[in-house]
Motif scaffolding. Sequence first.
Motif, PDB file in Angstrom:
ATOM      1  N   SER A   1      82.912   3.985   5.327  1.00  0.00           N
ATOM      2  CA  SER A   1      83.772   3.326   4.351  1.00  0.00           C
ATOM      3  C   SER A   1      83.925   4.268   3.158  1.00  0.00           C
ATOM      4  CB  SER A   1      83.164   1.978   3.941  1.00  0.00           C
ATOM      5  OG  SER A   1      84.092   1.203   3.209  1.00  0.00           O
ATOM      6  N   HIS A   2      84.346   3.714   2.033  1.00  0.00           N
ATOM      7  CA  HIS A   2      84.579   4.569   0.867  1.00  0.00           C
ATOM      8  C   HIS A   2      83.478   4.386  -0.171  1.00  0.00           C
ATOM      9  CE1 HIS A   2      86.021   1.310  -1.907  1.00  0.00           C
ATOM     10  NE2 HIS A   2      86.270   0.707  -0.766  1.00  0.00           N
ATOM     11  N   TYR A   3      83.337   5.379  -1.053  1.00  0.00           N
ATOM     12  CA  TYR A   3      82.343   5.240  -2.129  1.00  0.00           C
ATOM     13  C   TYR A   3      82.956   5.418  -3.510  1.00  0.00           C
ATOM     14  CZ  TYR A   3      82.140  10.378  -2.257  1.00  0.00           C
ATOM     15  OH  TYR A   3      82.461  11.709  -2.385  1.00  0.00           O
TER      16      TYR A   3
ATOM     17  N   LEU B   1      79.053  -2.667  -4.604  1.00  0.00           N
ATOM     18  CA  LEU B   1      79.061  -2.811  -3.144  1.00  0.00           C
ATOM     19  C   LEU B   1      80.404  -2.575  -2.463  1.00  0.00           C
ATOM     20  CD1 LEU B   1      76.778  -5.962  -2.757  1.00  0.00           C
ATOM     21  CD2 LEU B   1      76.162  -3.570  -2.422  1.00  0.00           C
ATOM     22  N   ASP B   2      81.473  -2.610  -3.223  1.00  0.00           N
ATOM     23  CA  ASP B   2      82.801  -2.408  -2.628  1.00  0.00           C
ATOM     24  C   ASP B   2      82.865  -0.996  -2.058  1.00  0.00           C
ATOM     25  OD1 ASP B   2      85.443  -2.021  -2.030  1.00  0.00           O
ATOM     26  OD2 ASP B   2      86.226  -2.734  -3.947  1.00  0.00           O
ATOM     27  N   GLY B   3      82.920  -0.908  -0.746  1.00  0.00           N
ATOM     28  CA  GLY B   3      82.912   0.402  -0.092  1.00  0.00           C
ATOM     29  C   GLY B   3      81.506   0.863   0.227  1.00  0.00           C
ATOM     30  N   VAL B   4      80.656   0.882  -0.789  1.00  0.00           N
ATOM     31  CA  VAL B   4      79.283   1.387  -0.627  1.00  0.00           C
ATOM     32  C   VAL B   4      78.523   0.615   0.453  1.00  0.00           C
ATOM     33  CG1 VAL B   4      77.033   1.484  -1.798  1.00  0.00           C
ATOM     34  CG2 VAL B   4      79.062   2.445  -2.906  1.00  0.00           C
TER      35      VAL B   4
ATOM     36  N   ASP C   1      88.567   8.324  -1.818  1.00  0.00           N
ATOM     37  CA  ASP C   1      89.810   8.019  -2.532  1.00  0.00           C
ATOM     38  C   ASP C   1      90.512   6.826  -1.883  1.00  0.00           C
ATOM     39  OD1 ASP C   1      91.784   8.246  -4.427  1.00  0.00           O
ATOM     40  OD2 ASP C   1      92.712  10.044  -3.605  1.00  0.00           O
ATOM     41  N   GLU C   2      89.802   5.724  -1.830  1.00  0.00           N
ATOM     42  CA  GLU C   2      90.381   4.513  -1.240  1.00  0.00           C
ATOM     43  C   GLU C   2      91.055   3.674  -2.298  1.00  0.00           C
ATOM     44  OE1 GLU C   2      90.656   0.369   0.222  1.00  0.00           O
ATOM     45  OE2 GLU C   2      89.542   1.078  -1.488  1.00  0.00           O
ATOM     46  N   GLU C   3      90.378   3.494  -3.419  1.00  0.00           N
ATOM     47  CA  GLU C   3      90.924   2.625  -4.469  1.00  0.00           C
ATOM     48  C   GLU C   3      92.170   3.248  -5.102  1.00  0.00           C
ATOM     49  OE1 GLU C   3      89.904  -0.251  -4.751  1.00  0.00           O
ATOM     50  OE2 GLU C   3      87.795  -0.395  -4.229  1.00  0.00           O
ATOM     51  N   GLY C   4      92.161   4.564  -5.185  1.00  0.00           N
ATOM     52  CA  GLY C   4      93.342   5.258  -5.706  1.00  0.00           C
ATOM     53  C   GLY C   4      93.578   5.058  -7.190  1.00  0.00           C
TER      54      GLY C   4
ATOM     55  N   LEU D   1      82.381  -1.802   7.885  1.00  0.00           N
ATOM     56  CA  LEU D   1      81.812  -3.010   7.289  1.00  0.00           C
ATOM     57  C   LEU D   1      82.218  -3.015   5.824  1.00  0.00           C
ATOM     58  CD1 LEU D   1      78.291  -4.500   7.716  1.00  0.00           C
ATOM     59  CD2 LEU D   1      79.013  -3.899   5.414  1.00  0.00           C
ATOM     60  N   HIS D   2      82.584  -4.183   5.316  1.00  0.00           N
ATOM     61  CA  HIS D   2      83.026  -4.265   3.918  1.00  0.00           C
ATOM     62  C   HIS D   2      82.666  -5.640   3.377  1.00  0.00           C
ATOM     63  CE1 HIS D   2      85.613  -3.719   0.410  1.00  0.00           C
ATOM     64  NE2 HIS D   2      85.752  -2.462   0.762  1.00  0.00           N
ATOM     65  N   ILE D   3      82.434  -5.720   2.073  1.00  0.00           N
ATOM     66  CA  ILE D   3      82.246  -7.043   1.476  1.00  0.00           C
ATOM     67  C   ILE D   3      83.582  -7.788   1.531  1.00  0.00           C
ATOM     68  CG2 ILE D   3      80.309  -6.400   0.003  1.00  0.00           C
ATOM     69  CD1 ILE D   3      82.397  -6.190  -2.325  1.00  0.00           C
TER      70      ILE D   3
ATOM     71  N   GLY E   1      93.943  -4.740   1.433  1.00  0.00           N
ATOM     72  CA  GLY E   1      94.101  -3.583   2.309  1.00  0.00           C
ATOM     73  C   GLY E   1      92.806  -2.803   2.415  1.00  0.00           C
ATOM     74  N   HIS E   2      92.593  -2.135   3.525  1.00  0.00           N
ATOM     75  CA  HIS E   2      91.383  -1.330   3.725  1.00  0.00           C
ATOM     76  C   HIS E   2      91.723  -0.110   4.561  1.00  0.00           C
ATOM     77  CE1 HIS E   2      88.537  -4.209   2.079  1.00  0.00           C
ATOM     78  NE2 HIS E   2      89.230  -5.159   2.666  1.00  0.00           N
ATOM     79  N   ASP E   3      90.824   0.886   4.544  1.00  0.00           N
ATOM     80  CA  ASP E   3      91.047   2.075   5.361  1.00  0.00           C
ATOM     81  C   ASP E   3      91.216   1.719   6.842  1.00  0.00           C
ATOM     82  OD1 ASP E   3      90.930   4.361   3.493  1.00  0.00           O
ATOM     83  OD2 ASP E   3      88.924   3.610   3.065  1.00  0.00           O
TER      84      ASP E   3
HETATM   85 ZN   LIG Z   1      86.821  -1.351  -0.756  1.00  0.00          ZN
END
Ligand SMILES: [Zn+2]
Length: 415
Positions: free
Chosen positions: A79-81, A90-93, A124-127, A189-191, A357-359
């Motif tokens: 996922s993204h960090y 926790l979002d991404g992490v 660079d997910e949140e942008g 996996l994502h919250i 949206g998610h990766d």
């Molecule tokens: Zn996220």
Amino acid sequence: MDINLNRVKKHIETLATFNATPGNGITRLSFTVEDRMARDYIKEEMSQIGLKVWEDGYSNLFGRREGKDPNSPVIMIGSHYDSVINGGPLDGVAGLVSALEILRVFEENNIENYYPIEIVAMNDEEGVRFGTGISNSRVMAGLMDEKELDNAKDKDGISLRKAMEEYGIVPDINNAKRPKGSIKTFVELHIEQGPILERNKKDIGLVETIVGLDKYEVTFKGKSGHAGTTPINNRKDALIAASEFILAVNRIVRGIGDGTVGTVGELSLSPNASNVIPGYVKLSVDIRSTKEENIKGVYKQLLKEGEYIQDKRNVDIELIHNLYIPPVNMSEENIVLMEKISQKLGYSYLRMNSGAGHDAMIMAEVAPSNLIFIPSKDGLSHHPDEWTDYEDIKKGIDLMLHTVIELSKIKQGKV
Ligand SMILES: [Zn+2]
């Protein structure tokens, strides 16, 4: 064969220290010092597990556990960090540390995998910094235009390309593209970032569809004039027209139903003075649905409504499309597998959709993809209080671990 929650906790707590706004949530924007510190930590952890570590021409960081057949397509997890400004830990992490823990368990228990397994850490997910987003996955899917590297700029005017170079990455997005067939499946996996799992008292969310998104900008051109001397029947008030339009968005979306949502979240008017009739209004429309026909239906009705309001209020209305992302279905075959595993583990689950949206929705362009949700406390996210209890995180990791074990031992073409 157990996961070690203390390790997971340590990863989450350590990553939270790489933060530009201590005491006020997590701020870790792309290609910054905090990003670099987090990346170095993740790299070190990947190396300690014994993974082969490398970066591609965008900055996707990979850690690979070789498979029995090194030439077969990979199972990709991660996922993204990066974060939003003053976001949560926790979002991404959550997804990234799950992936680290899973390959640690593979290593500790000598679990055999036929297919290679790669962790991907995306930054660079949140942008937020460059006003873009889901960039790492777009690059892997071959959906990023080279021009974006120069056109996307942060608030200080630094281009994405320049920021990457300063960060130590030589941009080469063509090389970072992952051909179709090279990835067997992608699992993230994502919250949840919403209240559904908590309200329904479920441990796991198995996402069936990530909603499609339609965004446009609507402008209303009327005529400004004196608030006292212009007769009420002789006005071209852009704000009155815009107000009717905003109500219409809500009415049309409710009429279509089926979980469709629509939001006018941004509005500007001019001249924006208390004694002047508004001559110009610009507003944003954001429509989301799991079904393409609903999104198109809203658009069609809004065009009609716009024409009606235009005539009635004597203003010019224009709709400009900004962005369209169709709804994306996750792999049903993997969902069925994850249902079986959840039952075996004794975890309750819910099939659901993702409103965000998610990766994974971009990765679905390249390979069958899946998104596993774990509950968010009070449905909060993009907020310093964003949280999921460690016991809930553990259930998500357990499910994902057993899913990856199953997926990585199945030989291609055989189930
Ligand atoms: Zn996220």
